[in-house]
Design an enzyme around this catalytic site. Structure first.
Site: not given
Ligand code: 1PR
Length: 527
Positions: A224, A379
């Site tokens: 991320d 999400d």
């Molecule tokens: O909405 O098309 O602009 O895409 C934004 C992207 O960014 C989406 O794929 C969304 O999942 C991601 N995103 C947005 N905000 C966050 C955040 O964390 N605040 N991250 C975010 C999402 C989730 C996973 C993470 C897993 C594994 N990250 O991909 O890597 O949950 O984590 P873990 O193993 O530590 O539990 P758009």
């Protein structure tokens, strides 16, 4: 000097990087004469067969290509570059291929997830310079929904098992072509490319390979990425999507360095999510493009990028389509793009009418680059209810009751990184996105994200049963055992983690060692 035919779709940067890494120079075809003047021609293709043949025809490349191939000059086709050698494809009925090899290209009809995405083996059937020197145990990266079906078996160089034994590479004289992507297949892939550059010097022999091969479960490292308060682009990680600790954005490292480390530790794929992409315009956020370009110089496994892929108007009022944004990412080294927030809004619109518009980001990008290049990132967050009748959304009876003992829940989709819940559920979202042309689902879970408590198996099973495209299980991995659980208790094709890799709690290589012998994996790392 290698001549590379780039007809304008897909990620040719990785092929160029791989060839240059092997010490050879690359010249791009910019006119038909370049094809005829080539010493060695590489033709990588991804996406849609019809789109490819139309572009080749418009550019006037078909006749010189046929001349080059009929003269039996050195040629390496990759993926669609293999399929283009055949007479026609079910993907574009009525449109002719180059017809150098008698036969057609057929869609997989196998009762397994399609596209066939991931690392699979090859059963080598005849000697060739290209595959000389392989041990026979290597796996290569495939991503395709169609496979070639030659009429005569003498051209078959290898087969691969995915429901059926399909032809995964061909050889006819100096013409070789692979369905898999050597440039995305780590060291064994570079080895094959090296064989092609050296014209496969040495005695040609057939490496011992198993007659049946097996698709590996993929382990994906996710980064991320966002700017921190100092304006530096950092890899961050949230707890249930909250990436701030004591008010500051967590900084877990630099994207390019971390991606390289995961490649070397054996990650089967790397995903970058630009998590503030929903509010920034990615084409202004050039650091992300730079991250991709630099990563693809050293990382030879597939790269996915997400964040901000949608139609956009910049601050000067100029409009960009999602397809243009995606194109920039593909040209910078991405193999797949991932759509998050926009997918939810698209599905909301679709559910109002039940009709495709043909204009959504999912439809336009998959039409040009193929379904396999379009991932939808979901999400979802659990909404607990006491009775299944409280909602019209698909409900599950959960083994993990809610705070008030609620025995049921549904999974509400969110947008803008979990900031806004919408009236769409994850199961419906996945099903509609498949219908619109998505090729894979990245299934996050806000409740589990960053908790180290294991994947939400109930969520994964309910989404998996609604689609036929592959699903990446994501969120919650806290140990190698959790990966085993997700592969034993669901049919997810791959599992993704972030926190445990970034914090070095469990390196990718340890996950692989733990899984070895229990589930099919790709054993070799980068070296
Ligand atoms: O909405 O098309 O602009 O895409 C934004 C992207 O960014 C989406 O794929 C969304 O999942 C991601 N995103 C947005 N905000 C966050 C955040 O964390 N605040 N991250 C975010 C999402 C989730 C996973 C993470 C897993 C594994 N990250 O991909 O890597 O949950 O984590 P873990 O193993 O530590 O539990 P758009």
């Amino acid at each position: 000097m290698i001549t590379l035919l780039d007809y304008g779709a897909g990620n040719v940067r990785s092929v160029v990087n791989a060839i240059e890494r092997l010490g050879e120079k690359v010249r791009m075809v910019s006119a038909k004469q370049d094809i005829l003047n080539a010493d060695k021609l590489v033709f990588p293709g991804v996406g849609n067969f019809g789109n490819m043949m139309r572009i080749l025809t418009t550019k006037d490349y078909v006749a010189p290509l046929i001349d080059y191939l009929q003269a039996d000059r050195p040629f390496l086709g990759i993926c669609l570059g293999l399929q283009a050698l055949f007479e026609e494809s079910e993907e574009a009925p009525g449109l002719k291929g180059m017809g150098i090899i008698p036969g057609t290209v057929k869609r997989f009809q196998i009762g397994l997830s399609v596209p066939h995405i991931g690392w699979n083996g090859i059963h080598i059937k005849k000697p060739s310079g290209l595959l000389n020197g392989l041990s026979g145990k290597e796996k290569f990266y495939f991503v395709h929904s169609y496979h070639v079906a030659p009429r005569e078996t003498d051209v078959v160089l290898s087969t691969t098992t995915y429901g059926i034994d399909f032809v995964s590479s061909v050889r006819k004289g100096n013409i070789t072509a692979t369905q898999f992507h050597p440039e995305k297949s780590g060291e064994p892939g570079l080895f094959i490319l090296k064989n092609f550059l050296g014209s496969g010097k040495g005695e040609e022999r057939i490496p011992e390979t198993p007659s049946k091969t097996c698709l590996a479960k993929r382990i994906i490292a996710c980064l991320d990425v966002r700017s921190n308060d100092q304006g530096d682009l950092v890899v961050t990680k949230g707890d249930q999507y909250d990436v701030r600790e004591d008010g500051t954005v967590r900084n877990l490292g630099k994207p390019v360095e971390l991606a390289r480390r995961y490649y070397e530790e054996g990650a089967d794929e790397i995903t970058f999510l630009n998590i503030t992409g929903f509010r920034d315009f990615p084409l202004e956020d050039m650091p992300m493009i730079e991250v991709l370009k630099r990563t693809s110089e050293n990382v030879f496994v597939p790269l996915t990028i997400g964040g901000g892929i949608r139609d956009f108007k910049d601050r000067f009022g100029k409009s960009y389509t999602a397809l243009e944004v995606a194109t920039e990412y593909f040209r910078s080294g991405a193999d797949k793009i991932s759509i998050g927030s926009d997918a939810v809004l698209i599905v909301e619109e679709y559910l109002k009418t039940g009709e495709k518009t043909g204009e959504s980001s999912i439809e336009t990008i998959s039409a040009v680059y193929g379904n396999q290049a379009v991932v939808v990132s979901i999400d979802p967050r659990r909404v607990y209810i006491s009775s299944p009748h409280e909602t019209a959304h698909p409900v599950i009876e959960t083994a993990y009751p809610g705070p008030k003992g609620e025995k049921y829940c549904w999974y509400q989709c969110t947008i803008k990184g979990g900031r806004e819940g919408r009236d769409v559920d994850a199961v419906t979202l996945a099903r509609v996105c498949e219908l619109l042309g998505a090729g894979e689902i990245l299934l996050n879970c806000i409740d589990r994200d960053g908790t180290n408590s294991g994947f939400d198996l109930e969520l994964i099973n309910s989404v998996k049963s609604a689609v036929t495209i592959p699903v990446i299980a994501s969120s919650g991995a806290g140990s190698a055992q959790h990966f085993l659980e997700v592969f034993q208790h669901t049919t997810a094709e791959s599992a993704l983690a972030a926190g445990i890799f970034h914090r070095r709690e469990v390196p990718v290589s340890d996950v692989k060692s733990f899984l070895k012998g229990k589930v099919e994996i790709r054993e070799s790392g980068a070296s």
